[in-house]
Design a protein around this motif. Structure first.
Motif, PDB file in Angstrom:
ATOM      1  N   GLU A   1     -16.663   2.799  -5.812  1.00 20.15           N
ATOM      2  CA  GLU A   1     -15.197   2.750  -5.841  1.00 20.15           C
ATOM      3  C   GLU A   1     -14.552   2.101  -4.630  1.00 20.15           C
ATOM      4  O   GLU A   1     -13.553   1.403  -4.765  1.00 20.15           O
ATOM      5  CB  GLU A   1     -14.627   4.174  -5.988  1.00 20.15           C
ATOM      6  CG  GLU A   1     -14.873   4.807  -7.346  1.00 20.15           C
ATOM      7  CD  GLU A   1     -14.198   4.060  -8.476  1.00 20.15           C
ATOM      8  OE1 GLU A   1     -14.700   4.156  -9.611  1.00 20.15           O
ATOM      9  OE2 GLU A   1     -13.193   3.351  -8.216  1.00 20.15           O
TER      10      GLU A   1
ATOM     11  N   HIS B   1      -6.354  12.021  -9.944  1.00 17.89           N
ATOM     12  CA  HIS B   1      -7.295  10.919 -10.153  1.00 17.89           C
ATOM     13  C   HIS B   1      -8.071  11.162 -11.431  1.00 17.89           C
ATOM     14  O   HIS B   1      -8.283  12.307 -11.844  1.00 17.89           O
ATOM     15  CB  HIS B   1      -8.229  10.803  -8.943  1.00 17.89           C
ATOM     16  CG  HIS B   1      -7.510  10.291  -7.733  1.00 17.89           C
ATOM     17  ND1 HIS B   1      -7.568   8.992  -7.322  1.00 17.89           N
ATOM     18  CD2 HIS B   1      -6.652  10.923  -6.880  1.00 17.89           C
ATOM     19  CE1 HIS B   1      -6.799   8.830  -6.262  1.00 17.89           C
ATOM     20  NE2 HIS B   1      -6.241   9.994  -5.976  1.00 17.89           N
TER      21      HIS B   1
ATOM     22  N   PHE C   1       0.846  -1.207   0.000  1.00 19.44           N
ATOM     23  CA  PHE C   1       0.000   0.000   0.000  1.00 19.44           C
ATOM     24  C   PHE C   1       0.878   1.253   0.000  1.00 19.44           C
ATOM     25  O   PHE C   1       0.577   2.219  -0.676  1.00 19.44           O
ATOM     26  CB  PHE C   1      -0.907  -0.022   1.245  1.00 19.44           C
ATOM     27  CG  PHE C   1      -1.918   1.074   1.299  1.00 19.44           C
ATOM     28  CD1 PHE C   1      -1.721   2.168   2.142  1.00 19.44           C
ATOM     29  CD2 PHE C   1      -3.059   1.022   0.523  1.00 19.44           C
ATOM     30  CE1 PHE C   1      -2.663   3.182   2.211  1.00 19.44           C
ATOM     31  CE2 PHE C   1      -4.004   2.038   0.585  1.00 19.44           C
ATOM     32  CZ  PHE C   1      -3.800   3.121   1.431  1.00 19.44           C
TER      33      PHE C   1
ATOM     34  N   VAL D   1     -20.341   7.380  -6.323  1.00 20.03           N
ATOM     35  CA  VAL D   1     -18.936   7.084  -6.612  1.00 20.03           C
ATOM     36  C   VAL D   1     -18.303   6.318  -5.461  1.00 20.03           C
ATOM     37  O   VAL D   1     -17.650   5.296  -5.649  1.00 20.03           O
ATOM     38  CB  VAL D   1     -18.164   8.401  -6.864  1.00 20.03           C
ATOM     39  CG1 VAL D   1     -16.681   8.178  -6.800  1.00 20.03           C
ATOM     40  CG2 VAL D   1     -18.552   8.995  -8.196  1.00 20.03           C
ATOM     41  N   TYR D   2     -18.525   6.802  -4.229  1.00 23.03           N
ATOM     42  CA  TYR D   2     -17.935   6.131  -3.067  1.00 23.03           C
ATOM     43  C   TYR D   2     -18.472   4.706  -2.974  1.00 23.03           C
ATOM     44  O   TYR D   2     -17.723   3.761  -2.739  1.00 23.03           O
ATOM     45  CB  TYR D   2     -18.244   6.906  -1.783  1.00 23.03           C
ATOM     46  CG  TYR D   2     -17.565   8.247  -1.675  1.00 23.03           C
ATOM     47  CD1 TYR D   2     -16.572   8.641  -2.574  1.00 23.03           C
ATOM     48  CD2 TYR D   2     -17.900   9.154  -0.665  1.00 23.03           C
ATOM     49  CE1 TYR D   2     -15.953   9.868  -2.466  1.00 23.03           C
ATOM     50  CE2 TYR D   2     -17.279  10.390  -0.556  1.00 23.03           C
ATOM     51  CZ  TYR D   2     -16.301  10.738  -1.471  1.00 23.03           C
ATOM     52  OH  TYR D   2     -15.679  11.972  -1.370  1.00 23.03           O
TER      53      TYR D   2
ATOM     54  N   TYR E   1      -9.588  -0.357   7.235  1.00 18.59           N
ATOM     55  CA  TYR E   1      -9.286   0.784   6.348  1.00 18.59           C
ATOM     56  C   TYR E   1     -10.270   1.896   6.681  1.00 18.59           C
ATOM     57  O   TYR E   1     -11.484   1.729   6.590  1.00 18.59           O
ATOM     58  CB  TYR E   1      -9.440   0.355   4.890  1.00 18.59           C
ATOM     59  CG  TYR E   1      -9.257   1.480   3.891  1.00 18.59           C
ATOM     60  CD1 TYR E   1     -10.358   2.179   3.398  1.00 18.59           C
ATOM     61  CD2 TYR E   1      -8.004   1.852   3.444  1.00 18.59           C
ATOM     62  CE1 TYR E   1     -10.211   3.213   2.500  1.00 18.59           C
ATOM     63  CE2 TYR E   1      -7.836   2.889   2.528  1.00 18.59           C
ATOM     64  CZ  TYR E   1      -8.950   3.564   2.066  1.00 18.59           C
ATOM     65  OH  TYR E   1      -8.795   4.597   1.173  1.00 18.59           O
TER      66      TYR E   1
ATOM     67  N   PHE F   1      -0.409  14.509  -0.315  1.00 20.34           N
ATOM     68  CA  PHE F   1      -0.454  14.023   1.067  1.00 20.34           C
ATOM     69  C   PHE F   1       0.855  13.371   1.482  1.00 20.34           C
ATOM     70  O   PHE F   1       1.594  12.855   0.652  1.00 20.34           O
ATOM     71  CB  PHE F   1      -1.615  13.024   1.244  1.00 20.34           C
ATOM     72  CG  PHE F   1      -1.604  11.860   0.286  1.00 20.34           C
ATOM     73  CD1 PHE F   1      -2.264  11.946  -0.946  1.00 20.34           C
ATOM     74  CD2 PHE F   1      -0.955  10.670   0.600  1.00 20.34           C
ATOM     75  CE1 PHE F   1      -2.265  10.879  -1.833  1.00 20.34           C
ATOM     76  CE2 PHE F   1      -0.955   9.601  -0.288  1.00 20.34           C
ATOM     77  CZ  PHE F   1      -1.603   9.700  -1.507  1.00 20.34           C
TER      78      PHE F   1
ATOM     79  N   ALA G   1     -18.381  15.731 -12.256  1.00 19.06           N
ATOM     80  CA  ALA G   1     -17.516  16.571 -11.400  1.00 19.06           C
ATOM     81  C   ALA G   1     -16.214  16.877 -12.136  1.00 19.06           C
ATOM     82  O   ALA G   1     -15.818  16.170 -13.075  1.00 19.06           O
ATOM     83  CB  ALA G   1     -17.219  15.817 -10.106  1.00 19.06           C
TER      84      ALA G   1
ATOM     85  N   ASN H   1      -2.126   8.134   5.616  1.00 16.09           N
ATOM     86  CA  ASN H   1      -1.968   9.160   4.569  1.00 16.09           C
ATOM     87  C   ASN H   1      -2.762  10.386   5.005  1.00 16.09           C
ATOM     88  O   ASN H   1      -3.929  10.249   5.407  1.00 16.09           O
ATOM     89  CB  ASN H   1      -2.509   8.667   3.222  1.00 16.09           C
ATOM     90  CG  ASN H   1      -1.715   7.499   2.660  1.00 16.09           C
ATOM     91  OD1 ASN H   1      -0.619   7.213   3.130  1.00 16.09           O
ATOM     92  ND2 ASN H   1      -2.281   6.815   1.681  1.00 16.09           N
TER      93      ASN H   1
ATOM     94  N   PRO I   1     -14.051  16.286  -0.913  1.00 19.88           N
ATOM     95  CA  PRO I   1     -13.819  16.443  -2.352  1.00 19.88           C
ATOM     96  C   PRO I   1     -13.238  17.791  -2.760  1.00 19.88           C
ATOM     97  O   PRO I   1     -12.871  17.983  -3.912  1.00 19.88           O
ATOM     98  CB  PRO I   1     -15.198  16.226  -2.977  1.00 19.88           C
ATOM     99  CG  PRO I   1     -16.172  16.394  -1.880  1.00 19.88           C
ATOM    100  CD  PRO I   1     -15.475  16.137  -0.595  1.00 19.88           C
TER     101      PRO I   1
HETATM  102  C1  LIG Z   1     -15.939  13.602  -7.660  1.00 24.04           C
HETATM  103  C2  LIG Z   1     -15.021  12.691  -6.900  1.00 24.04           C
HETATM  104  C3  LIG Z   1     -14.256  13.453  -5.819  1.00 24.04           C
HETATM  105  C4  LIG Z   1     -13.338  12.562  -4.999  1.00 24.04           C
HETATM  106  C5  LIG Z   1     -12.464  11.694  -5.926  1.00 24.04           C
HETATM  107  C6  LIG Z   1     -11.474  10.890  -5.071  1.00 24.04           C
HETATM  108  C7  LIG Z   1     -10.171  11.381  -4.920  1.00 24.04           C
HETATM  109  C8  LIG Z   1      -9.235  10.684  -4.167  1.00 24.04           C
HETATM  110  C9  LIG Z   1      -9.593   9.475  -3.560  1.00 24.04           C
HETATM  111  C10 LIG Z   1      -8.607   8.678  -2.793  1.00 24.04           C
HETATM  112  C11 LIG Z   1      -7.300   9.137  -2.608  1.00 24.04           C
HETATM  113  C12 LIG Z   1      -6.375   8.360  -1.917  1.00 24.04           C
HETATM  114  C13 LIG Z   1      -6.736   7.130  -1.440  1.00 24.04           C
HETATM  115  S1  LIG Z   1      -5.586   6.155  -0.558  1.00 24.04           S
HETATM  116  O1  LIG Z   1      -6.329   5.200   0.224  1.00 24.04           O
HETATM  117  O2  LIG Z   1      -4.706   7.045   0.140  1.00 24.04           O
HETATM  118  C14 LIG Z   1      -4.640   5.197  -1.708  1.00 24.04           C
HETATM  119  C15 LIG Z   1      -3.683   6.023  -2.493  1.00 24.04           C
HETATM  120  O3  LIG Z   1      -4.294   6.413  -3.697  1.00 24.04           O
HETATM  121  C16 LIG Z   1      -8.018   6.666  -1.605  1.00 24.04           C
HETATM  122  C17 LIG Z   1      -8.955   7.423  -2.298  1.00 24.04           C
HETATM  123  C18 LIG Z   1     -10.883   8.994  -3.671  1.00 24.04           C
HETATM  124  C19 LIG Z   1     -11.829   9.692  -4.423  1.00 24.04           C
HETATM  125  C20 LIG Z   1     -13.187   9.125  -4.612  1.00 24.04           C
HETATM  126  C21 LIG Z   1     -13.468   8.612  -5.993  1.00 24.04           C
HETATM  127  C22 LIG Z   1     -13.498   7.718  -4.818  1.00 24.04           C
HETATM  128  C23 LIG Z   1     -12.484   6.656  -4.683  1.00 24.04           C
HETATM  129  C24 LIG Z   1     -12.612   5.718  -3.690  1.00 24.04           C
HETATM  130  C25 LIG Z   1     -11.656   4.736  -3.583  1.00 24.04           C
HETATM  131  C26 LIG Z   1     -10.611   4.718  -4.450  1.00 24.04           C
HETATM  132  C27 LIG Z   1     -10.518   5.688  -5.404  1.00 24.04           C
HETATM  133  N1  LIG Z   1     -11.461   6.659  -5.541  1.00 24.04           N
END
Ligand SMILES: CCCCCc1ccc(-c2ccc(S(=O)(=O)CCO)cc2)cc1[C@H]1C[C@H]1c1ccccn1
Length: 240
Positions: free
Chosen positions: A217, A109, A76, A213-214, A195, A122, A115, A145, A201
């Protein structure tokens, strides 16, 4: 060793996040609703909004056989594996290597219609923690993170909206001792993964879109990530 500017914040954030991850869903305060379940994986969320934006905290608990907490956190934390399992990533760079257990990431991302595209900046810290329940048992491993600033990458100055996130991955390994005279194999291992994540956002996005989305995803991410670690480690020596 000289202290890095982020050290006090990292120390405090890790302690808070680890103690919250260790709490059961019941103790964690009310309002957690189970929104996804798949075998041993259970995903909970709380519906919360900040300035009218959805920031639903998420807590997932998963039990995976055949891997250790160190192996989960290693895959990770380390950047070289991230594109293999993080499907929503468009680009990732390590802006700073603070120490071998602390990195600063900048990630963009993939855009999620309607959006605008998001990026995240981070620090990420990996740490081994003593196993308070069983002193002779395997250590607990965690990766935290947490969003931070970087002078060269101010938020929202390019095409992306900056998200603000705090994530904690906490892993507790269990070893079921093999029968007398047989050696330990991966069949004797299981790992309890907790986790926790809060993603703000950053800029407005429709609540219905964000929650959809959540819901899609997060389960996909945790299943894909844990399957990836099992596959990467299955023919390798066990990393405790
Ligand atoms: C309109 C959407 C706004 C938010 C988009 C977004 C950005 C970052 C993140 C995110 C950033 C980091 C992490 S982590 O666990 O640190 C790992 C390293 O990558 C995890 C998730 C999530 C999301 C939301 C999509 C949602 C989503 C959910 C799980 C995975 C990916 N995307």
């Amino acid at each position: 060793a000289i202290q890095h500017r982020l050290w006090p914040e990292i120390e405090k954030t890790v302690q808070i996040q680890v103690s919250m991850a260790k709490m059961g869903i019941g103790e964690c305060g009310s309002g957690w609703q189970l929104f996804a379940e798949d075998g041993e994986m259970k995903m909970y969320r709380r519906e919360e909004e900040v300035d009218g934006m959805v920031v639903d905290p998420l807590k997932a608990v998963h039990i995976v056989k055949g891997i250790t907490g160190h192996e989960v956190c290693h895959h990770f934390f380390n950047p070289q594996y991230r594109y293999d399992w993080e499907t929503t990533l468009e680009h990732m760079t390590v802006l700073e290597t603070i120490s071998e257990d602390t990195l600063v990431f900048l990630q963009t991302h993939k855009r999620i219609w309607p959006a605008s595209q998001r990026d995240g900046l981070f620090w990420s810290h990996i740490r081994k923690l003593p196993n308070e329940k069983d002193r002779d048992g395997p250590d607990i491993w965690t990766v935290v993170n947490n969003s931070t600033d970087h002078p060269d990458y101010p938020p929202n100055n390019g095409k992306c909206v900056r998200v603000f996130l705090t994530v904690c991955l906490l892993c507790q390994t269990t070893v079921d001792p093999p029968k007398e005279g047989t050696s330990l194999t991966r069949d004797n291992l299981s790992c309890k993964i907790t986790y926790c994540s809060v993603v703000n956002p950053g800029g407005w996005a429709p609540a219905s879109v964000l929650r959809a989305v959540y819901k899609r995803e997060y389960p996909k991410f945790l299943k894909r990530f844990t399957a990836y670690v099992k596959n990467q480690t299955k023919n390798k020596p066990i990393m405790f």
